[in-house]
Design a protein around this motif. Structure first.
Motif, mmCIF file in Angstrom:
data_model
loop_
_atom_site.group_PDB
_atom_site.id
_atom_site.type_symbol
_atom_site.label_atom_id
_atom_site.label_comp_id
_atom_site.label_asym_id
_atom_site.label_seq_id
_atom_site.Cartn_x
_atom_site.Cartn_y
_atom_site.Cartn_z
ATOM 1 N N ASP A 161 -2.412 2.965 -4.031
ATOM 2 C CA ASP A 161 -1.726 3.988 -4.571
ATOM 3 C C ASP A 161 -0.898 4.975 -3.684
ATOM 4 O O ASP A 161 -0.731 6.195 -3.734
ATOM 5 N N THR A 205 2.931 -1.007 -6.511
ATOM 6 C CA THR A 205 2.475 -0.025 -7.375
ATOM 7 C C THR A 205 3.766 1.239 -7.503
ATOM 8 O O THR A 205 3.787 1.658 -8.707
ATOM 9 N N ARG A 242 5.343 1.924 -11.144
ATOM 10 C CA ARG A 242 5.404 3.469 -11.713
ATOM 11 C C ARG A 242 6.912 4.111 -11.727
ATOM 12 O O ARG A 242 7.205 4.878 -12.358
ATOM 13 N N ASP A 275 1.089 1.799 -14.890
ATOM 14 C CA ASP A 275 0.234 0.535 -13.974
ATOM 15 C C ASP A 275 -0.091 -0.741 -14.774
ATOM 16 O O ASP A 275 -0.379 -1.615 -14.079
#
Length: 199
Positions: A97, A124, A128, A182
């Protein structure tokens, strides 16, 4: 460790920034070297990410990532408020992350494990950053079970400011899905039926 052992630092990020900024002075058989934190983040005080630049005799070298699992509980009954476990990106941390501003400071690497970790971090960020417009119809790979004993695979997006609520595909019901961005899902393209206009 107790707060008193954190050297006056009042957050995990402050403490870890200070730990990873250091210099070892030159000796007869070793040149001066050290590390400096170029960029760091500790989202939610759960995981610390930093871009560390190595330097030798003041000359900047490679910049690599360090990841620390953080346990932070300032109200711990036993007084032990902070613990951490550090890993380099070349150890392939599960946590992926890392913010873009940290990733952008890293120098190139040929290490396959570090490259895989960076790839997962960028994936990631892409997930997002997906745009979910109000009214969009989305499909999950498998139906999601909810507390009202219903299961839904196809759901519609209802935006309320920055909040995203999901409804059934017909617009009924109100559902919250944790960590929505996610999760794997696809936006379903709906056929738009144009009205017939008589002239």
């Amino acid at each position: 460790m107790p707060l008193a052992s954190m050297g006056g630092h009042t957050s995990p990020k402050q403490y870890l920034d200070a730990q990873f900024n250091y210099e070892r002075h030159a000796t007869d058989d070793r040149q001066a070297h050290g590390y400096r934190v170029l960029e760091s983040a500790c989202p939610g005080n759960r995981v610390y990410y930093a871009a560390l630049e190595r330097f030798d005799d003041g000359v900047a070298g490679e910049v690599t990532a360090v990841v620390c699992l953080v346990r932070w509980n300032p109200k711990a009954a036993d007084g032990f408020v902070f613990a951490y476990k550090d890993m380099s990106e070349s150890m392939g941390p599960h946590e992926a992350d890392c913010p873009l501003r940290v990733l952008e400071r890293l120098t190139s690497t040929n290490n396959p494990v570090a490259l895989d970790w960076r790839r997962r971090c960028f994936a990631t960020i892409r997930r997002r950053s997906r745009r979910l417009p109000d009214g969009a119809l989305i499909r999950f790979p498998e139906p999601i079970a909810f507390g009202d004993d219903t299961r839904h695979e196809l759901m519609r997006v209802l935006r309320q400011g920055n909040r995203i609520i999901l409804t059934r595909s017909d617009g009924g019901g109100r559902y919250r899905v944790s960590n929505l961005l996610d999760r794997k899902f696809e936006i379903v393209r709906e056929r738009k039926i144009s009205p017939t206009i008589f002239t």
